[in-house]
Design an enzyme around this catalytic site. Structure first.
Site, short mmCIF file in Angstrom:
data_model
loop_
_atom_site.label_atom_id
_atom_site.label_comp_id
_atom_site.label_asym_id
_atom_site.label_seq_id
_atom_site.Cartn_x
_atom_site.Cartn_y
_atom_site.Cartn_z
N SER A 206 0.84 -1.20 0.00
CA SER A 206 0.00 0.00 0.00
C SER A 206 0.87 1.25 0.00
O SER A 206 1.67 1.46 -0.91
CB SER A 206 -0.95 -0.04 1.20
N ASP A 332 -10.15 -3.11 -5.87
CA ASP A 332 -9.54 -2.51 -4.68
C ASP A 332 -10.18 -1.15 -4.39
O ASP A 332 -10.06 -0.24 -5.21
CB ASP A 332 -8.04 -2.35 -4.93
N HIS A 361 -8.13 -4.97 -1.14
CA HIS A 361 -6.91 -4.27 -0.74
C HIS A 361 -6.12 -5.12 0.25
O HIS A 361 -6.59 -5.41 1.35
CB HIS A 361 -7.26 -2.92 -0.12
#
Length: 407
Positions: A206, A332, A361
């Site tokens: 991320s 996502d 995610h």
């Protein structure tokens, strides 16, 4: 006679009554399997022909059909379920704190893997440098699973905890952001100083993936890394922020993450109130508001828009010079599909973009009870091993030697 006739009567009655329910259940089951089958697709691999051949040979998972958990449909549900039920493999860390040029400190969590059979010599044992997400640290389940995978192969791991998130105190009023790579550069220099003959692979998740890609773009062939891998990286910070502010995404994710950011500020309030209005920061209700009131000011940006532009790694990929594999899911909620840099990657010899239709995610859950190893762990394991065990092959596939020679 009465007993037999009674049983026959009951059986006949039950068959008549249960048949509609049986038909309904069978029909429902068939429909569910049909829908699930449509969700089971082979991920799209966007990369050069040579890099693709290397991945198909050494990372066969890229060619397998990704079968998401049947009852866990949609990116939001995948993301939530993963956060709630994912297992946490036990990991014993050795903590180290290093100082920075500005007088701050960074907390590193090491897994030295001294018992490695494949690499008994510490000086040459490959190192995986892990960068967690926005409010994450070495205790996140995805970090623990990544370490579990890497240590199985005999590699050493070190987790780079962003300032203020690794249990240490802030010594200066400086935290972290996706665009600033000075702390990562300090960490890489430290790791390479300890083990100059050990190859280093960067793994960013991320926001950690954004930092990693920005670093690789800035340092090019002098990054100190042999390769990189990212999971669920937000490619365009502005588009990611817009997506996260959709009502349902705000309720499920944005609100929670903003609270985590505010808690970190509260914990270090005494030193941070020297440079920002902490009370104003703590009233933020979205990540964008937090970045407007805190991050962009702390790192000298004129506006949050300027910060988001600088933090987005999508258009910087052409400046990278090491092999990079990036995994993203089309559903996502943090990184919308419209932001994926497909066109850019198609022209690059060293970057591969692996896109699944589902996965959410940092989730990519598989199986009926998806608590353990999932698709992203398998991909991580295979790619890390491929990089460290076949260095010449991947350099040739990504034209690394030719590019570095020409610079």
């Amino acid at each position: 006679m009465y007993y037999l006739s009674h049983m026959e009567l009951w059986r006949t009655y039950w068959e008549c009554v249960s048949r509609p329910y049986t038909v309904f259940i069978c029909s429902l089951t068939a429909a569910l399997y049909y829908l699930w089958g449509r969700k089971c697709q082979t991920p799209a691999l966007v990369c050069s022909e040579a890099f693709g051949a290397f991945l198909h040979k050494h990372c066969p998972v890229v060619a397998e059909r990704f079968s998401p958990t049947p009852w866990c449909w949609g990116g939001r549900l995948q993301t939530l379920v993963c956060a709630l039920i994912k297992s946490r493999p036990p990991v014993a860390y050795r903590n180290e704190r290093i100082r920075t040029v500005d007088g701050g400190q960074i907390s590193l969590d090491w897994v030295d893997n001294e018992a490695s059979h494949n690499y008994p010599e510490s000086s040459t044992r490959p190192t995986v440098l892990i960068l967690p997400g926005l409010t994450g640290n070495s205790q996140q389940s995805y970090v623990l699973h990544a370490i579990n995978q890497a240590t199985r192969h005999g590699y050493r791991c070190v987790v780079f905890n962003n300032r203020g998130l690794g249990g240490e105190e802030l010594l200066t009023p400086v935290t972290y952001c996706a665009a600033n790579t000075s702390d990562l550069e300090r960490v890489v220099t430290h790791v390479k100083g300890l083990y100059p003959h050990a190859p280093v692979l960067g793994a960013g998740v991320s926001l950690g993936g954004m930092v990693l890609l920005n670093y690789l773009a800035r340092k090019r062939s002098e990054s100190g890394m042999v390769a990189g891998i990212t999971i669920s990286v937000p490619w365009d910070a502005q588009k990611s922020s817009d997506s996260m502010e959709e009502p349902l995404n705000w309720l499920l994710f944005n609100k929670y993450l903003t609270s985590g950011l505010c808690r970190a500020v509260t914990r270090h309030r005494k030193i941070l109130e020297k440079v920002v209005d902490v009370d104003h920061v703590l009233k933020a209700r979205t990540i964008r508001e937090f970045d407007e009131r805190f991050t962009s000011l702390l790192f000298g940006y004129k506006s949050c828009t300027d910060y988001y532009h600088d933090a987005s790694p999508d258009k910087k990929l052409p400046r990278t010079a090491v092999p990079i594999l990036c995994l993203n899911a089309a559903d996502d909620p943090f990184s919308p599909q419209t932001a994926f840099p497909v066109t850019i990657v198609q022209s690059l010899p060293n970057v591969a973009l692996l896109l699944t239709a589902h996965g959410g995610h940092i989730a990519f859950l598989q199986g009926l009870f998806p608590r353990g190893e999932s698709y992203m762990e398998r991909l991580f394991s295979q790619f890390v091993q491929a990089v460290f065990e076949y260095p010449k092959d991947i350099e040739k596939a990504c034209c690394i030697e030719e590019e570095q020679t020409s610079e």
